[in-house]
Design a protein around this motif. Structure first.
Motif, PDB file in Angstrom:
ATOM      1  N   UNK A  49      51.951  41.213  38.417  1.00  0.00           N
ATOM      2  CA  UNK A  49      50.256  40.731  38.272  1.00  0.00           C
ATOM      3  C   UNK A  49      49.275  41.231  38.936  1.00  0.00           C
ATOM      4  N   UNK A  50      49.440  42.170  38.565  1.00  0.00           N
ATOM      5  CA  UNK A  50      47.972  43.174  38.887  1.00  0.00           C
ATOM      6  C   UNK A  50      47.104  42.674  38.006  1.00  0.00           C
ATOM      7  N   UNK A  51      47.536  43.309  36.838  1.00  0.00           N
ATOM      8  CA  UNK A  51      45.883  43.323  35.552  1.00  0.00           C
ATOM      9  C   UNK A  51      45.259  41.697  35.637  1.00  0.00           C
ATOM     10  N   UNK A  52      45.927  40.884  36.308  1.00  0.00           N
ATOM     11  CA  UNK A  52      45.162  39.700  36.345  1.00  0.00           C
ATOM     12  C   UNK A  52      44.282  39.988  37.397  1.00  0.00           C
ATOM     13  N   UNK A  53      43.798  41.032  38.108  1.00  0.00           N
ATOM     14  CA  UNK A  53      42.648  41.046  39.015  1.00  0.00           C
ATOM     15  C   UNK A  53      41.772  41.568  38.393  1.00  0.00           C
ATOM     16  N   UNK A  54      41.591  41.619  37.343  1.00  0.00           N
ATOM     17  CA  UNK A  54      40.259  42.043  36.459  1.00  0.00           C
ATOM     18  C   UNK A  54      39.790  41.119  35.609  1.00  0.00           C
ATOM     19  N   UNK A  55      40.569  39.770  35.874  1.00  0.00           N
ATOM     20  CA  UNK A  55      40.350  38.493  34.624  1.00  0.00           C
ATOM     21  C   UNK A  55      40.089  37.356  35.629  1.00  0.00           C
ATOM     22  N   UNK A  56      39.249  36.389  34.245  1.00  0.00           N
ATOM     23  CA  UNK A  56      39.069  35.681  34.850  1.00  0.00           C
ATOM     24  C   UNK A  56      40.323  34.337  34.607  1.00  0.00           C
ATOM     25  N   UNK A  57      40.771  33.019  35.244  1.00  0.00           N
ATOM     26  CA  UNK A  57      41.840  32.056  35.785  1.00  0.00           C
ATOM     27  C   UNK A  57      42.714  31.666  34.581  1.00  0.00           C
ATOM     28  N   UNK A  58      41.122  31.938  33.713  1.00  0.00           N
ATOM     29  CA  UNK A  58      41.640  31.084  31.905  1.00  0.00           C
ATOM     30  C   UNK A  58      41.977  32.178  31.129  1.00  0.00           C
ATOM     31  N   UNK A  59      41.681  33.502  31.283  1.00  0.00           N
ATOM     32  CA  UNK A  59      41.900  34.649  30.252  1.00  0.00           C
ATOM     33  C   UNK A  59      43.940  34.583  30.859  1.00  0.00           C
ATOM     34  N   UNK A  60      43.704  34.969  31.993  1.00  0.00           N
ATOM     35  CA  UNK A  60      45.269  34.896  33.070  1.00  0.00           C
ATOM     36  C   UNK A  60      46.507  33.726  32.005  1.00  0.00           C
ATOM     37  N   UNK A  65      51.093  24.910  48.095  1.00  0.00           N
ATOM     38  CA  UNK A  65      49.965  26.191  47.725  1.00  0.00           C
ATOM     39  C   UNK A  65      50.498  27.293  48.296  1.00  0.00           C
ATOM     40  N   UNK A  66      51.448  27.831  48.705  1.00  0.00           N
ATOM     41  CA  UNK A  66      51.369  29.238  49.747  1.00  0.00           C
ATOM     42  C   UNK A  66      52.276  30.076  48.804  1.00  0.00           C
ATOM     43  N   UNK A  67      51.656  31.354  48.534  1.00  0.00           N
ATOM     44  CA  UNK A  67      52.277  31.966  48.159  1.00  0.00           C
ATOM     45  C   UNK A  67      53.641  32.558  48.534  1.00  0.00           C
ATOM     46  N   UNK A  68      55.009  32.742  47.782  1.00  0.00           N
ATOM     47  CA  UNK A  68      56.570  32.367  48.718  1.00  0.00           C
ATOM     48  C   UNK A  68      57.331  33.289  48.005  1.00  0.00           C
ATOM     49  N   UNK A  69      56.510  34.152  47.772  1.00  0.00           N
ATOM     50  CA  UNK A  69      57.458  35.603  46.449  1.00  0.00           C
ATOM     51  C   UNK A  69      57.768  36.622  47.166  1.00  0.00           C
ATOM     52  N   UNK A  70      58.330  37.654  46.723  1.00  0.00           N
ATOM     53  CA  UNK A  70      58.488  38.866  47.358  1.00  0.00           C
ATOM     54  C   UNK A  70      57.114  39.477  46.507  1.00  0.00           C
ATOM     55  N   UNK A  71      56.946  40.145  47.811  1.00  0.00           N
ATOM     56  CA  UNK A  71      54.999  41.458  47.236  1.00  0.00           C
ATOM     57  C   UNK A  71      55.363  42.162  46.148  1.00  0.00           C
ATOM     58  N   UNK A  72      56.683  42.733  46.022  1.00  0.00           N
ATOM     59  CA  UNK A  72      56.948  43.332  45.135  1.00  0.00           C
ATOM     60  C   UNK A  72      56.566  42.474  43.188  1.00  0.00           C
ATOM     61  N   UNK A  73      56.497  41.488  43.652  1.00  0.00           N
ATOM     62  CA  UNK A  73      56.130  40.191  42.447  1.00  0.00           C
ATOM     63  C   UNK A  73      54.573  40.510  42.262  1.00  0.00           C
ATOM     64  N   UNK A  74      53.967  40.803  42.525  1.00  0.00           N
ATOM     65  CA  UNK A  74      52.434  41.349  42.973  1.00  0.00           C
ATOM     66  C   UNK A  74      52.280  42.374  41.898  1.00  0.00           C
ATOM     67  N   UNK A  75      52.952  42.745  41.608  1.00  0.00           N
ATOM     68  CA  UNK A  75      52.543  44.156  41.182  1.00  0.00           C
ATOM     69  C   UNK A  75      52.732  44.359  39.925  1.00  0.00           C
ATOM     70  N   UNK A  96      48.411  30.343  42.446  1.00  0.00           N
ATOM     71  CA  UNK A  96      48.748  31.239  43.438  1.00  0.00           C
ATOM     72  C   UNK A  96      49.054  32.154  43.559  1.00  0.00           C
ATOM     73  N   UNK A  97      49.693  32.384  42.340  1.00  0.00           N
ATOM     74  CA  UNK A  97      50.281  34.125  41.887  1.00  0.00           C
ATOM     75  C   UNK A  97      48.594  34.434  41.740  1.00  0.00           C
ATOM     76  N   UNK A  98      47.826  34.326  40.973  1.00  0.00           N
ATOM     77  CA  UNK A  98      46.084  34.194  40.744  1.00  0.00           C
ATOM     78  C   UNK A  98      45.539  34.900  42.424  1.00  0.00           C
ATOM     79  N   UNK A  99      45.769  33.944  42.741  1.00  0.00           N
ATOM     80  CA  UNK A  99      44.808  34.272  44.063  1.00  0.00           C
ATOM     81  C   UNK A  99      45.979  34.951  44.672  1.00  0.00           C
ATOM     82  N   UNK A 100      46.709  34.812  44.879  1.00  0.00           N
ATOM     83  CA  UNK A 100      47.238  35.822  45.834  1.00  0.00           C
ATOM     84  C   UNK A 100      47.390  37.246  45.792  1.00  0.00           C
ATOM     85  N   UNK A 101      47.142  37.930  44.440  1.00  0.00           N
ATOM     86  CA  UNK A 101      46.948  39.088  43.510  1.00  0.00           C
ATOM     87  C   UNK A 101      45.971  39.868  44.052  1.00  0.00           C
TER      88      UNK A 101
END
Length: 397
Positions: free
Chosen positions: A85-96, A73-83, A49-54
């Motif tokens: 997880x920002x590095x995850x947008x450049x990585x594969x799910x398995x790496x994350x 599986x809906x994202x239900x956390x504060x929008x600031x939380x996504x920051x 969820x964090x990965x997809x929402x980011x």
């Protein structure tokens, strides 16, 4: 002294038992994750969820409208939380997933070591080293689910414990920073820090408020000024919907209805919270010496009972449980230990593979995990108050 000598001197002061415990935790997690990968159960549904929402958010999409896996599986956390997880947008799910597992493992090890040091701080003594492993066993059931789901509760536990350590060292600014991150990651833990006001730790309170304001405006970087209020409104809508589709048999709301038939969304939670606040007020007025960090542990443990949430959040009760063990060892009353043992059974060992699914499901339906957690809170306050009065009486005599 050279840097190498300083480093060698520092490392030599770390008890060997700490290394052994760290290795034990790493081996446990490694084995568990390996088995999950082999069995095709390395799902980390919450992390997905964090990965997809980011990825959605930083690509300009709304992170609050998509289901990222499970029915819940809906994202239900504060929008600031996504920051975070920002590095995850450049990585594969398995790496994350692997990076997340590493962070959770480090958090687990250091959280227990900090709690052990705070409560049993004679580094030269091996008498209580087994309590590190006991602390792990107490939350092992919840830790396994935490790794399976890929949540962030172990990170919260570490942030809390590290904050306690810096508080004890008088570094309040560091505590405030750590605890503010903890709140933005999971706002339900905000109850934890009510005692700061009772103990007039205004420096920490105001710094945390200031950091909260910073976290509030941070989404401007991606959402823009016009999108700031809407993104936070969507978060409020998401947590409101979350409360409607999740059931927690261990919340006070559920326990009240199950045993009395009374339906009240917040009645039991508010009542117990007021009882805790009233008792804390009395202890402060009567100078019953319960330390601030002890009250913080009490309120952290209470959060999973107060809110409707998942069972892995109860691993946040570990600081209180370790404190309780410390005072039980001092009091040496068999009936206290009996209450503690019964509660530990329901808290730690209600496992399908151990008790069988029918019995385990029945205990779940009875809310026994939540009841055991509340018992820890009440028992700690009882034992701690008695301990404080005994020490005061001895000083007067």
């Amino acid at each position: 002294m050279s840097n190498n000598n300083r480093q060698n001197s520092f490392l030599s002061k770390i008890p060997r038992a700490y290394y052994f415990f760290g290795i034990f935790c790493v081996l446990f997690v490694g084995l568990m994750v390996s088995i999950e990968i082999i069995n095709g159960r390395f799902w980390t549904s919450d992390l997905v969820v964090y990965f997809g929402a980011s990825k959605d958010y930083f690509n300009g999409a709304d992170p609050y409208i998509h289901n990222y896996g499970l029915d819940t599986g809906y994202f239900k956390y504060a929008p600031t939380t996504l920051y975070f997880f920002l590095p995850s947008i450049w990585l594969s799910l398995f790496s994350v997933q692997i990076l997340h597992i590493v962070l959770l493992t480090i958090s687990l090890v250091f959280s227990i070591l900090i709690l052990y040091r705070l409560n049993f701080n004679n580094l030269n003594s091996k008498k209580y080293a087994f309590l590190m492993y006991a602390g792990f066993i107490v939350i092992a059931k919840h830790v396994v689910r935490e790794f399976h789901m890929g949540n962030v509760n172990l990170l919260l536990l570490f942030l809390f414990c590290a904050g306690l350590l810096y508080l004890k060292r008088g570094k309040e600014n560091t505590s405030a920073i750590l605890w503010s991150i903890m709140i933005i990651l999971k706002p339900i833990v905000i109850l934890t820090f009510i005692p700061l006001a009772f103990y007039k730790k205004w420096k920490i309170v105001f710094l945390m408020v200031g950091l909260g304001a910073f976290y509030f405006i941070l989404p401007i970087l991606n959402s823009g000024t016009d999108g700031l209020i809407p993104i936070w409104s969507k978060w409020l809508d998401s947590i409101s919907a979350h409360g409607g589709y999740i059931i927690s048999e261990n919340s006070l709301t559920y326990i009240l209805e199950y045993y009395s038939g009374i339906k009240s969304n917040w009645g039991a939670s508010i009542f117990f919270l007021m009882a805790l606040l009233g008792f804390m007020f009395i202890t402060v007025r009567r100078k019953i010496k319960i330390e601030l960090f002890e009250w913080l542990a009490v309120f952290l443990a209470f959060c999973p009972n107060f809110f409707v949430t998942d069972t892995e959040h109860f691993l946040l009760s570990l600081p209180l449980i370790m404190l309780l063990v410390r005072y039980l060892l001092e009091e040496k009353r068999w009936y206290y230990w009996l209450m503690f043992a019964v509660s530990i059974f329901f808290f730690s060992f209600n496992i399908n593979d151990l008790l069988g699914r029918p019995l385990s499901d029945t205990l779940d339906a009875m809310g026994m995990l939540g009841i055991a957690n509340l018992t820890f809170i009440v028992l700690f306050l009882l034992v701690r108050t008695k301990s404080s009065r005994n020490k005061l009486s001895n000083q007067l005599n």
